[in-house]
Design an enzyme around this catalytic site. Structure first.
Site, PDB file in Angstrom:
ATOM      1  N   ALA A 152      34.620  23.725  62.856  1.00  0.00           N
ATOM      2  CA  ALA A 152      35.045  22.529  63.670  1.00  0.00           C
ATOM      3  C   ALA A 152      35.823  21.949  63.582  1.00  0.00           C
ATOM      4  O   ALA A 152      36.596  20.488  64.614  1.00  0.00           O
ATOM      5  CB  ALA A 152      33.421  22.120  63.894  1.00  0.00           C
ATOM      6  N   THR A 157      26.949  23.660  66.376  1.00  0.00           N
ATOM      7  CA  THR A 157      28.020  22.451  64.635  1.00  0.00           C
ATOM      8  C   THR A 157      27.567  22.077  63.855  1.00  0.00           C
ATOM      9  O   THR A 157      28.750  20.675  63.091  1.00  0.00           O
ATOM     10  CB  THR A 157      29.488  22.562  66.082  1.00  0.00           C
ATOM     11  OG1 THR A 157      29.104  21.120  66.509  1.00  0.00           O
ATOM     12  CG2 THR A 157      30.100  23.031  67.088  1.00  0.00           C
ATOM     13  N   SER A 158      25.921  21.633  63.943  1.00  0.00           N
ATOM     14  CA  SER A 158      25.852  20.436  62.987  1.00  0.00           C
ATOM     15  C   SER A 158      25.576  21.049  61.464  1.00  0.00           C
ATOM     16  O   SER A 158      26.772  21.293  60.826  1.00  0.00           O
ATOM     17  CB  SER A 158      24.593  20.491  63.419  1.00  0.00           C
ATOM     18  OG  SER A 158      23.128  21.257  63.573  1.00  0.00           O
ATOM     19  N   ARG A 159      24.463  21.761  61.048  1.00  0.00           N
ATOM     20  CA  ARG A 159      24.766  22.151  60.505  1.00  0.00           C
ATOM     21  C   ARG A 159      23.429  23.825  60.227  1.00  0.00           C
ATOM     22  O   ARG A 159      22.170  23.520  60.884  1.00  0.00           O
ATOM     23  CB  ARG A 159      24.096  21.465  58.579  1.00  0.00           C
ATOM     24  CG  ARG A 159      24.940  21.038  58.270  1.00  0.00           C
ATOM     25  CD  ARG A 159      25.481  20.795  57.460  1.00  0.00           C
ATOM     26  NE  ARG A 159      26.689  19.537  56.733  1.00  0.00           N
ATOM     27  CZ  ARG A 159      27.756  19.467  57.526  1.00  0.00           C
ATOM     28  NH1 ARG A 159      28.481  20.332  58.528  1.00  0.00           N
ATOM     29  NH2 ARG A 159      28.567  19.449  56.527  1.00  0.00           N
ATOM     30  N   GLY A 200      24.547  10.672  68.635  1.00  0.00           N
ATOM     31  CA  GLY A 200      25.998   9.839  67.634  1.00  0.00           C
ATOM     32  C   GLY A 200      27.523   9.975  68.002  1.00  0.00           C
ATOM     33  O   GLY A 200      27.535  10.037  69.494  1.00  0.00           O
ATOM     34  N   ARG A 201      28.396  10.108  67.346  1.00  0.00           N
ATOM     35  CA  ARG A 201      30.006  10.078  67.593  1.00  0.00           C
ATOM     36  C   ARG A 201      29.886  11.593  68.169  1.00  0.00           C
ATOM     37  O   ARG A 201      30.526  11.084  69.546  1.00  0.00           O
ATOM     38  CB  ARG A 201      30.053   9.635  66.334  1.00  0.00           C
ATOM     39  CG  ARG A 201      30.375   8.632  65.694  1.00  0.00           C
ATOM     40  CD  ARG A 201      31.700   8.372  64.345  1.00  0.00           C
ATOM     41  NE  ARG A 201      30.529   8.900  63.509  1.00  0.00           N
ATOM     42  CZ  ARG A 201      29.886   8.467  62.559  1.00  0.00           C
ATOM     43  NH1 ARG A 201      29.821   6.946  62.199  1.00  0.00           N
ATOM     44  NH2 ARG A 201      28.902   8.981  61.719  1.00  0.00           N
ATOM     45  N   ILE A 202      29.935  11.982  67.585  1.00  0.00           N
ATOM     46  CA  ILE A 202      30.313  13.461  68.300  1.00  0.00           C
ATOM     47  C   ILE A 202      29.364  14.074  69.497  1.00  0.00           C
ATOM     48  O   ILE A 202      29.897  14.796  70.572  1.00  0.00           O
ATOM     49  CB  ILE A 202      30.109  14.788  67.542  1.00  0.00           C
ATOM     50  CG1 ILE A 202      31.026  14.488  66.115  1.00  0.00           C
ATOM     51  CG2 ILE A 202      30.529  16.292  68.048  1.00  0.00           C
ATOM     52  CD1 ILE A 202      30.356  15.535  64.709  1.00  0.00           C
ATOM     53  N   HIS A 222      32.697  27.859  60.583  1.00  0.00           N
ATOM     54  CA  HIS A 222      32.545  26.121  59.224  1.00  0.00           C
ATOM     55  C   HIS A 222      34.306  25.830  59.858  1.00  0.00           C
ATOM     56  O   HIS A 222      34.226  25.059  59.158  1.00  0.00           O
ATOM     57  CB  HIS A 222      32.230  26.230  58.482  1.00  0.00           C
ATOM     58  CG  HIS A 222      31.844  24.606  58.697  1.00  0.00           C
ATOM     59  ND1 HIS A 222      30.516  24.618  57.905  1.00  0.00           N
ATOM     60  CD2 HIS A 222      32.015  23.660  59.284  1.00  0.00           C
ATOM     61  CE1 HIS A 222      29.810  23.228  58.148  1.00  0.00           C
ATOM     62  NE2 HIS A 222      30.679  22.317  58.547  1.00  0.00           N
ATOM     63  N   GLU A 281      25.147  30.142  55.049  1.00  0.00           N
ATOM     64  CA  GLU A 281      26.987  30.164  55.483  1.00  0.00           C
ATOM     65  C   GLU A 281      27.242  31.025  53.817  1.00  0.00           C
ATOM     66  O   GLU A 281      27.106  29.903  52.770  1.00  0.00           O
ATOM     67  CB  GLU A 281      26.681  28.416  55.761  1.00  0.00           C
ATOM     68  CG  GLU A 281      28.825  28.370  56.061  1.00  0.00           C
ATOM     69  CD  GLU A 281      28.332  27.251  57.131  1.00  0.00           C
ATOM     70  OE1 GLU A 281      27.847  27.212  58.275  1.00  0.00           O
ATOM     71  OE2 GLU A 281      29.610  26.921  56.740  1.00  0.00           O
TER      72      GLU A 281
HETATM   73  C1  DGY Z   1      31.647  18.138  58.435  1.00  0.00           C
HETATM   74  O1  DGY Z   1      32.778  17.008  58.371  1.00  0.00           O
HETATM   75  O2  DGY Z   1      30.948  17.804  57.440  1.00  0.00           O
HETATM   76  C2  DGY Z   1      31.886  19.488  58.796  1.00  0.00           C
HETATM   77  O3  DGY Z   1      31.251  20.000  58.482  1.00  0.00           O
HETATM   78  C3  DGY Z   1      33.355  19.910  57.971  1.00  0.00           C
HETATM   79  O4  DGY Z   1      34.441  19.158  58.372  1.00  0.00           O
END
Ligand code: DGY
Length: 326
Positions: A289, A237-239, A156-158, A287, A268
């Site tokens: 990012a 960096t997702s979940r 996706g975007r990221i 967390h 978390e």
């Molecule tokens: C989100 O926006 O989902 C990130 O995990 C925190 O900015």
């Protein structure tokens, strides 16, 4: 009379100011999220909730709020803390903050990739402990980033921003996503879609950018880690729950992969004595990012705009349940 809203944590002024101008605001000012019983108590009778990813928005909470609730606006792009069908059943639009945090999140993912590959936190610690006595030909050797293969899970975007960063380092880009990118996008990003097993097998760096769903829960498990190269670096960096933490600990200890960089974890937060925090080949950050001042300001403004639109009965700019308008 101004509508009553509950804002579940202090957010940047870019969001708080417009909400304060238009609403009667109940603001939770503690650093820690409101405990569940407090959250259930504070939402009672409000017309809007500005929530964080640390607040569970489910049937119980929506019932506790009451039938006057018009909108839930999440200060995050991820919305796995929200039971979306529960909102939709009640005709409540829920909003998120996509787009504004894309580059900032990819920046941090790439920073984690580089930190883990070049053992930067470990090296800093080495100097702090006064162990730096000479230049060492074998000292703190890492893995190369340039010209390596970057496997992006979730395009996706990221994920696409990661491809752009990887290209800057001369990396070959592989990706996996249930939705293939267009041929034009693949050409522009120099990316090739492959099956997951090929991505795991061929990538030097694997970076995760999927939503947390039943399908992606523990997507990276023992088998997936076994499939990776012993020199591989995993970045999440997702979940947190996209990675099985026990399997990751085992793989890092056994040298089945080289290193990991984690912005998100399961559970978390991770306590300081958690094995993943203690491992020298695992870089864990809390967390952060999307945590640049500019981006958090934009997220706040966007969450506020969604909240205020919902209160006015207008469509949210970025609803996660557009079906609510059908
Ligand atoms: C989100 O926006 O989902 C990130 O995990 C925190 O900015």
């Amino acid at each position: 009379m101004k509508p009553r809203v509950f804002v579940t944590r202090l957010i940047p002024d870019e969001g708080l100011d417009p909400v304060r101008q238009a609403c009667e605001v109940d603001l939770w000012t503690d650093d820690l999220p409101p405990p569940r019983d407090e959250l259930l108590r504070r939402v009672k009778g409000v017309e809007g909730i500005l929530s964080l990813l640390t607040d569970t928005i489910d049937d119980e909470l929506l019932d506790a709020a009451g039938p006057q609730l018009k909108v839930v606006s999440n200060f995050a792009v991820g919305f796995d803390n929200i039971d979306v069908p529960a909102c939709t059943r009640r005709g409540i639009p829920a909003g998120n903050t996509p787009g504004v945090l894309t580059e900032t999140t990819a920046d941090l993912a790439f920073a984690l990739l580089m930190s883990a590959a070049r053992r930067i936190p470990e090296s800093v610690e080495y100097v702090r402990q006064d162990r730096w006595k000479t230049w060492g030909p074998m000292l703190l050797m890492g893995v190369d980033i340039h010209d390596a293969t970057l496997g992006i899970v979730g395009f996706g975007r990221i994920g696409r921003e990661m491809a752009r960063r990887g290209r800057g380092f001369g990396m070959e880009i592989l990706y996996q996503d249930v939705h293939p990118a267009s041929a034009e996008d693949e050409a522009e990003l120099g990316a090739r879609r492959v099956e997951m097993d090929e991505l795991l097998r061929e990538s030097d760096f694997i970076t995760l950018h999927v939503n947390l769903t039943d399908e992606t829960h523990h997507l990276i498990d023992t088998d997936a880690l076994h499939a990776m190269k012993p020199t591989a670096v995993l970045v999440n960096t997702s979940r947190g729950p996209v990675v099985d933490p026990d399997a990751l600990e085992q793989a890092l200890r056994a040298g089945e992969i080289f290193a990991a960089g984690l912005d998100v974890t399961e559970p978390e937060p991770l306590p300081a004595d958690h094995p993943l925090v203690r491992l020298s080949n695992c870089v864990v950050v809390p967390h952060i990012a999307s945590a640049s001042k500019v981006t958090r300001g934009k997220m706040a403004a966007m969450a506020a705009a969604n909240l205020l639109a919902g209160l006015r009965g207008e469509h949210l700019a970025t609803p996660v349940n557009p079906e609510v308008y059908e």
